[in-house]
Design a protein around this motif. Structure first.
Motif, PDB file in Angstrom:
ATOM      1  N   LEU A 180      -6.343 -65.463 -11.386  1.00  0.00           N
ATOM      2  CA  LEU A 180      -5.819 -66.457 -10.453  1.00  0.00           C
ATOM      3  C   LEU A 180      -6.013 -65.984  -9.013  1.00  0.00           C
ATOM      4  N   PRO A 181      -6.116 -66.916  -8.071  1.00  0.00           N
ATOM      5  CA  PRO A 181      -6.204 -66.512  -6.655  1.00  0.00           C
ATOM      6  C   PRO A 181      -4.892 -65.889  -6.184  1.00  0.00           C
ATOM      7  N   ASP A 182      -4.972 -65.084  -5.132  1.00  0.00           N
ATOM      8  CA  ASP A 182      -3.801 -64.348  -4.664  1.00  0.00           C
ATOM      9  C   ASP A 182      -2.641 -65.255  -4.285  1.00  0.00           C
ATOM     10  N   ASP A 183      -2.932 -66.386  -3.640  1.00  0.00           N
ATOM     11  CA  ASP A 183      -1.830 -67.231  -3.188  1.00  0.00           C
ATOM     12  C   ASP A 183      -1.028 -67.796  -4.353  1.00  0.00           C
ATOM     13  N   LEU A 184      -1.697 -68.085  -5.483  1.00  0.00           N
ATOM     14  CA  LEU A 184      -0.986 -68.576  -6.661  1.00  0.00           C
ATOM     15  C   LEU A 184      -0.207 -67.445  -7.334  1.00  0.00           C
ATOM     16  N   ILE A 185      -0.799 -66.251  -7.376  1.00  0.00           N
ATOM     17  CA  ILE A 185      -0.078 -65.094  -7.918  1.00  0.00           C
ATOM     18  C   ILE A 185       1.156 -64.810  -7.075  1.00  0.00           C
ATOM     19  N   THR A 208       1.988 -60.381  -0.039  1.00  0.00           N
ATOM     20  CA  THR A 208       2.870 -61.465  -0.455  1.00  0.00           C
ATOM     21  C   THR A 208       3.668 -61.993   0.734  1.00  0.00           C
ATOM     22  N   PRO A 209       3.739 -63.321   0.909  1.00  0.00           N
ATOM     23  CA  PRO A 209       4.529 -63.888   2.012  1.00  0.00           C
ATOM     24  C   PRO A 209       5.980 -64.131   1.632  1.00  0.00           C
ATOM     25  N   TYR A 210       6.343 -63.736   0.389  1.00  0.00           N
ATOM     26  CA  TYR A 210       7.705 -63.967  -0.096  1.00  0.00           C
ATOM     27  C   TYR A 210       8.411 -62.626  -0.279  1.00  0.00           C
ATOM     28  N   LEU A 211       9.520 -62.441   0.403  1.00  0.00           N
ATOM     29  CA  LEU A 211      10.298 -61.210   0.277  1.00  0.00           C
ATOM     30  C   LEU A 211      11.659 -61.536  -0.336  1.00  0.00           C
ATOM     31  N   LYS A 212      12.009 -60.766  -1.358  1.00  0.00           N
ATOM     32  CA  LYS A 212      13.271 -61.017  -2.062  1.00  0.00           C
ATOM     33  C   LYS A 212      13.943 -59.684  -2.338  1.00  0.00           C
ATOM     34  N   PHE A 213      15.100 -59.455  -1.698  1.00  0.00           N
ATOM     35  CA  PHE A 213      15.811 -58.187  -1.828  1.00  0.00           C
ATOM     36  C   PHE A 213      17.239 -58.428  -2.314  1.00  0.00           C
ATOM     37  N   SER A 214      17.733 -57.491  -3.108  1.00  0.00           N
ATOM     38  CA  SER A 214      19.129 -57.530  -3.548  1.00  0.00           C
ATOM     39  C   SER A 214      19.657 -56.112  -3.661  1.00  0.00           C
ATOM     40  N   THR A 215      20.858 -55.890  -3.135  1.00  0.00           N
ATOM     41  CA  THR A 215      21.470 -54.566  -3.225  1.00  0.00           C
ATOM     42  C   THR A 215      22.105 -54.326  -4.589  1.00  0.00           C
ATOM     43  N   TRP A 216      22.097 -55.328  -5.440  1.00  0.00           N
ATOM     44  CA  TRP A 216      22.737 -55.212  -6.747  1.00  0.00           C
ATOM     45  C   TRP A 216      22.126 -54.057  -7.544  1.00  0.00           C
ATOM     46  N   TYR A 237       6.629 -66.034   4.756  1.00  0.00           N
ATOM     47  CA  TYR A 237       7.031 -67.432   4.611  1.00  0.00           C
ATOM     48  C   TYR A 237       8.525 -67.548   4.320  1.00  0.00           C
ATOM     49  N   SER A 238       9.016 -66.730   3.373  1.00  0.00           N
ATOM     50  CA  SER A 238      10.439 -66.839   3.019  1.00  0.00           C
ATOM     51  C   SER A 238      11.049 -65.468   2.768  1.00  0.00           C
ATOM     52  N   VAL A 239      12.342 -65.375   3.041  1.00  0.00           N
ATOM     53  CA  VAL A 239      13.124 -64.168   2.783  1.00  0.00           C
ATOM     54  C   VAL A 239      14.384 -64.574   2.022  1.00  0.00           C
ATOM     55  N   THR A 240      14.623 -63.900   0.904  1.00  0.00           N
ATOM     56  CA  THR A 240      15.858 -64.079   0.145  1.00  0.00           C
ATOM     57  C   THR A 240      16.559 -62.731   0.111  1.00  0.00           C
ATOM     58  N   LEU A 270       5.009 -64.600  -8.330  1.00  0.00           N
ATOM     59  CA  LEU A 270       5.810 -63.393  -8.093  1.00  0.00           C
ATOM     60  C   LEU A 270       6.999 -63.648  -7.175  1.00  0.00           C
ATOM     61  N   SER A 271       7.014 -64.783  -6.481  1.00  0.00           N
ATOM     62  CA  SER A 271       8.103 -65.069  -5.544  1.00  0.00           C
ATOM     63  C   SER A 271       9.452 -65.195  -6.246  1.00  0.00           C
ATOM     64  N   PHE A 272       9.434 -65.408  -7.573  1.00  0.00           N
ATOM     65  CA  PHE A 272      10.676 -65.524  -8.323  1.00  0.00           C
ATOM     66  C   PHE A 272      11.242 -64.156  -8.709  1.00  0.00           C
TER      67      PHE A 272
END
Length: 454
Positions: free
Chosen positions: A39-44, A73-81, A106-109, A48-50
């Motif tokens: 798959l192209p990187d943007d779809l990967i 990746t333009p999606y960053l997702k962090f949790s201290t859990w 693009y997005s930060v969670t 992975l954004s989930f």
């Protein structure tokens, strides 16, 4: 095969059987892997954004194809859990320092516990704002005041701020590009509460979900560009002045303050009103009159049932909806299996009150029986799906059991053939062992075959 090493022969046969048994599974896994890798990187990145960003980084060990995928990746997702604050700070530092800085975010969670003044919070925020972030979802257990002034961005368009158990916010938002704001479990402290959003000049969609208004004036929404307003179980007074408002969604409990729309809403097209256990018919009538320009109205049946029991309040009232095209009525409470429930008829007077000024409007009423039937259908479909999955698992298990039975039978026949070529001096002992093994094999295989017949 060697005929002088029965143990080796059996071991080799089992190894062959295992290889055959799992070969198709391995092939399927490889095909799926190849498909994903191709798959192209943007779809990967979207897939992975989930995932938490730490897990995304760990995909670099899969193959050379994946080595640097995470860095763009333009999606960053962090949790201290599950991490100490020191461990989490190190993770953040490693990810941000290794990421390709030429790629926008693009997005930060972010989910974090502790105070908002922690260094890693500022690092993540500053990195996101300097990389043109467009969406942010922040969940905090901060017990002290959370300053909205932390959000300093000219590119941020969507902001969701959640507090657990409740987040106390101060100062105001100054986000010129913000179009969507969602506040969940947030307490607003300010007598001049409109200052929270007045500088978000392009705000189009506002959601207040389980929020508390602590100022003496409540929460005043005065925004000329606002198109959509959602209020869910808001505790406190909400006043709205929004001449461009097109969509309203209200979910209230019987003791919540009803929102006040101080001026007419000439652009209103769609309203979804849900009141749990309504008891104040007069407040409901006043609210409906404020929504007079509405075209598409959805309302729960319990409201109509309450009005039917208070017909004296509407007997001399004109129908408020001159532009109504669709009215949908649905129940919140349903008839439970094995339980009878007193049915309250919706009077013709109530229907006339809602529809007389719009005689061409379409009325759709969903009964409690229909809700129960639809729910039963959904549950049945879920059960069918579970059975189908169990069948697939059982089919694989049966196939595996049959292969094992066939393997045992083949091995026993092969041993029997080998025994004919063993010297008489050694055959007696081997035959005793073989007879015992055959007896044990018959018992095991019979049990297996009986189980497969079931």
């Amino acid at each position: 095969m060697n005929d002088d090493g029965l143990g080796n022969t059996t071991s080799k046969s089992k190894e062959i059987q295992v290889k055959i048994m799992y070969e198709h599974k391995r092939k399927r896994m490889n095909v799926e892997h190849d498909r994903l890798s191709s798959l192209p990187d943007d779809l990967i990145h979207k897939i992975l954004s989930f995932m938490d960003t730490k897990l995304v980084v760990q995909t670099c060990v899969l193959s050379s194809r994946w080595r640097f995928v995470w860095t763009s990746t333009p999606y960053l997702k962090f949790s201290t859990w599950g991490y100490s604050l020191l461990e989490f700070s190190n993770i953040v530092e490693h990810v941000l320092s290794g990421r390709n800085n030429e790629i926008d975010v693009y997005s930060v969670t972010l989910y974090f516990r502790g105070e908002v003044s922690q260094v890693f919070v500022k690092i993540i925020f500053n990195y996101a704002f300097s990389h043109n972030v467009q969406e942010m979802t922040i969940t905090s257990t901060e017990k002290k005041n959370f300053p909205l002034s932390l959000f300093n961005s000219v590119t941020l368009k969507h902001l969701t701020l959640c507090g657990y158990p409740n987040l106390r916010v101060t100062s105001s938002l100054e986000l010129p590009s913000l179009t969507t704001l969602h506040l969940h479990h947030v307490t607003l402290y300010d007598d001049n509460s409109d200052s929270y959003i007045s500088k978000c000049v392009n705000l189009k969609n506002l959601t207040l979900d389980h929020c508390y208004m602590m100022g003496s004036c409540g929460f005043t929404i005065c925004h000329p560009q606002l198109l959509s307003l959602t209020l869910k179980f808001v505790h406190g007074v909400v006043k709205a002045i929004a001449p461009q408002l097109k969509n309203i969604s209200l979910a209230l409990s019987y003791n919540d303050y009803f929102p006040c729309f101080e001026n007419a809403l000439p652009s209103l097209e769609k309203a979804d009103i849900c009141i749990h256990y309504p008891c104040d018919a007069l407040k409901i009538i006043n609210m409906l009159q404020q929504l007079c320009s509405n075209k598409y109205l959805t309302i729960n049946m319990e409201i109509l049932e309450l009005l039917s029991s208070k017909m004296d309040l509407i007997s001399n009232q004109p129908s408020p909806f001159a532009n109504l095209e669709t009215l949908k009525v649905y129940p919140l409470t349903e008839i439970l299996i094995g339980q009878t429930q007193k049915k309250v008829d919706v009077s013709a007077l109530v229907k006339s009150y809602l529809l007389d000024s719009s005689p061409n409007a379409t009325l759709t009423m969903v009964s409690r029986e229909e809700v129960r039937a639809a729910k039963n259908e959904t549950l049945a479909q879920e059960c069918f799906l579970k059975i189908h999955c169990c069948w697939e698992d059982l089919s694989e298990l049966i196939s595996y059991e049959e292969q094992k039975v066939s393997c045992i039978s083949s091995e026993l026949k092969y041993i029997e053939e080998l025994l004919t070529h063993i010297p008489e001096s050694k055959k007696v002992k081997m035959q005793e062992l073989f007879a015992s093994m055959c007896e044990e094999a018959d018992t095991v295989m019979n049990k297996t075959l009986e189980r497969l017949k079931i």
